[in-house]
Design a protein around this motif. Structure first.
Motif, PDB file in Angstrom:
ATOM      1  N   UNK A   5       0.855  -1.194   0.000  1.00 32.19           N
ATOM      2  CA  UNK A   5       0.000   0.000   0.000  1.00 32.19           C
ATOM      3  C   UNK A   5       0.886   1.236   0.000  1.00 32.19           C
ATOM      4  N   UNK A   6       0.723   2.057  -1.022  1.00 38.64           N
ATOM      5  CA  UNK A   6       1.400   3.342  -1.071  1.00 38.64           C
ATOM      6  C   UNK A   6       0.454   4.334  -0.394  1.00 38.64           C
ATOM      7  N   UNK A   7       0.886   4.925   0.709  1.00 44.39           N
ATOM      8  CA  UNK A   7       0.027   5.857   1.431  1.00 44.39           C
ATOM      9  C   UNK A   7       0.003   7.165   0.655  1.00 44.39           C
ATOM     10  N   UNK A   8      -1.175   7.508   0.176  1.00 45.11           N
ATOM     11  CA  UNK A   8      -1.322   8.710  -0.648  1.00 45.11           C
ATOM     12  C   UNK A   8      -1.782   9.853   0.241  1.00 45.11           C
ATOM     13  N   UNK A   9      -0.837  10.423   0.913  1.00 45.35           N
ATOM     14  CA  UNK A   9      -1.113  11.554   1.785  1.00 45.35           C
ATOM     15  C   UNK A   9      -0.304  12.735   1.270  1.00 45.35           C
ATOM     16  N   UNK A  10      -0.706  13.897   1.660  1.00 49.60           N
ATOM     17  CA  UNK A  10      -0.044  15.116   1.236  1.00 49.60           C
ATOM     18  C   UNK A  10       1.128  15.401   2.173  1.00 49.60           C
ATOM     19  N   UNK A  11       2.206  14.614   2.034  1.00 51.48           N
ATOM     20  CA  UNK A  11       3.376  14.779   2.889  1.00 51.48           C
ATOM     21  C   UNK A  11       4.255  15.897   2.345  1.00 51.48           C
ATOM     22  N   UNK A  12       3.749  17.117   2.450  1.00 55.03           N
ATOM     23  CA  UNK A  12       4.475  18.277   1.947  1.00 55.03           C
ATOM     24  C   UNK A  12       4.779  19.224   3.095  1.00 55.03           C
ATOM     25  N   UNK A  13       5.659  20.159   2.825  1.00 56.71           N
ATOM     26  CA  UNK A  13       6.056  21.121   3.854  1.00 56.71           C
ATOM     27  C   UNK A  13       4.924  22.061   4.242  1.00 56.71           C
ATOM     28  N   UNK A  14       3.924  22.199   3.385  1.00 53.86           N
ATOM     29  CA  UNK A  14       2.841  23.147   3.663  1.00 53.86           C
ATOM     30  C   UNK A  14       1.603  22.488   4.267  1.00 53.86           C
ATOM     31  N   UNK A  15       1.659  21.197   4.593  1.00 52.29           N
ATOM     32  CA  UNK A  15       0.500  20.497   5.133  1.00 52.29           C
ATOM     33  C   UNK A  15       0.360  20.799   6.624  1.00 52.29           C
ATOM     34  N   UNK A  16      -0.694  21.519   6.986  1.00 49.86           N
ATOM     35  CA  UNK A  16      -0.898  21.937   8.378  1.00 49.86           C
ATOM     36  C   UNK A  16      -1.411  20.792   9.263  1.00 49.86           C
ATOM     37  N   UNK A  17      -1.682  19.611   8.699  1.00 47.93           N
ATOM     38  CA  UNK A  17      -2.103  18.470   9.515  1.00 47.93           C
ATOM     39  C   UNK A  17      -0.947  17.910  10.341  1.00 47.93           C
ATOM     40  N   UNK A  18       0.266  18.369  10.094  1.00 50.13           N
ATOM     41  CA  UNK A  18       1.443  17.869  10.787  1.00 50.13           C
ATOM     42  C   UNK A  18       2.147  19.021  11.505  1.00 50.13           C
ATOM     43  N   UNK A  19       1.618  19.438  12.681  1.00 50.48           N
ATOM     44  CA  UNK A  19       2.188  20.602  13.368  1.00 50.48           C
ATOM     45  C   UNK A  19       3.649  20.418  13.771  1.00 50.48           C
ATOM     46  N   UNK A  20       4.088  19.180  14.018  1.00 42.68           N
ATOM     47  CA  UNK A  20       5.489  18.927  14.373  1.00 42.68           C
ATOM     48  C   UNK A  20       6.347  18.688  13.142  1.00 42.68           C
ATOM     49  N   UNK A  21       5.752  18.804  11.979  1.00 44.17           N
ATOM     50  CA  UNK A  21       6.476  18.518  10.746  1.00 44.17           C
ATOM     51  C   UNK A  21       6.164  17.119  10.264  1.00 44.17           C
ATOM     52  N   UNK A  22       6.189  16.958   8.966  1.00 41.80           N
ATOM     53  CA  UNK A  22       5.859  15.677   8.341  1.00 41.80           C
ATOM     54  C   UNK A  22       6.809  14.585   8.814  1.00 41.80           C
ATOM     55  N   UNK A  23       8.106  14.850   8.759  1.00 42.63           N
ATOM     56  CA  UNK A  23       9.097  13.833   9.108  1.00 42.63           C
ATOM     57  C   UNK A  23       8.927  13.347  10.542  1.00 42.63           C
ATOM     58  N   UNK A  24       8.921  14.287  11.464  1.00 38.22           N
ATOM     59  CA  UNK A  24       8.849  13.920  12.875  1.00 38.22           C
ATOM     60  C   UNK A  24       7.541  13.199  13.202  1.00 38.22           C
ATOM     61  N   UNK A  25       6.436  13.671  12.647  1.00 37.53           N
ATOM     62  CA  UNK A  25       5.141  13.045  12.919  1.00 37.53           C
ATOM     63  C   UNK A  25       5.119  11.597  12.452  1.00 37.53           C
ATOM     64  N   UNK A  26       5.573  11.354  11.227  1.00 41.19           N
ATOM     65  CA  UNK A  26       5.582   9.988  10.708  1.00 41.19           C
ATOM     66  C   UNK A  26       6.571   9.099  11.451  1.00 41.19           C
ATOM     67  N   UNK A  27       7.735   9.617  11.758  1.00 34.70           N
ATOM     68  CA  UNK A  27       8.721   8.804  12.464  1.00 34.70           C
ATOM     69  C   UNK A  27       8.258   8.466  13.873  1.00 34.70           C
TER      70      UNK A  27
END
Length: 163
Positions: A5-27
């Motif tokens: 499954x390729x997770x099709x999420x908007x993992x971009x620098x401008x995505x406000x769903x990740x207040x701690x940042x995309x990288x840190x949130x996913x990790x």
């Protein structure tokens, strides 16, 4: 049947769903000890540490190559039915072979999750090559080639793409 499954999420620098940042949130999510009960986590071209430390390593590569916008992360999951395997160690070893497909160019972290009925492996990959800074691009041909690779390293489990 094993599933990719390729997770099709908007993992971009401008995505406000990740207040701690995309990288840190996913990790933080993929390395959560409630999910990775046996701590079966690996880093390729990245030193394992806290989510903040690992995220910083991804961000450093992006800064070096001036590629800090657009899609930052590729997140994908490989899962197995209970009849295929219930061995976390098998999944861990399989994750190593999957990561081999990308490690000559990219940073990638994998974690075996044991928190559901079916074992599954999360992969978080930096989309910026640490070798020359090119961005990861996956079209239908690249995805088909990856599926062929998955099926070649584990012919007993036929992989299917989940959309």
């Amino acid at each position: 049947m094993a599933v990719l499954k390729i997770v099709k999420n908007n993992y971009t620098s401008s995505n406000s769903n990740f207040p701690d940042g995309v990288d840190e949130t996913l990790m933080t999510y993929i390395t959560d000890w409630h999910k990775t009960k046996d701590n079966l986590i690996l880093g390729y071209n990245v030193l394992l540490g806290t989510p903040v430390e690992m995220a910083a390593q991804f961000q450093t590569v992006r800064r070096i190559y001036h590629k800090e916008t657009g899609r930052l992360i590729r997140h994908f999951i490989v899962s197995f039915s209970k009849s295929e395997t219930d061995s976390p160690i098998f999944a861990f070893r399989f994750a190593q072979f999957i990561a081999m497909y990308y490690i000559k160019d990219y940073q990638i972290i994998s974690a075996v999750h044991q928190d559901t009925e079916n074992l599954h492996i999360h992969f978080v990959m930096n989309t910026v090559s640490l070798v020359d800074g090119h961005k990861f691009n996956e079209g239908p041909k690249e995805l088909a080639d990856f599926l062929v690779y998955l099926n070649s390293i584990c012919p007993s489990n036929k992989f299917e793409l989940e959309s």
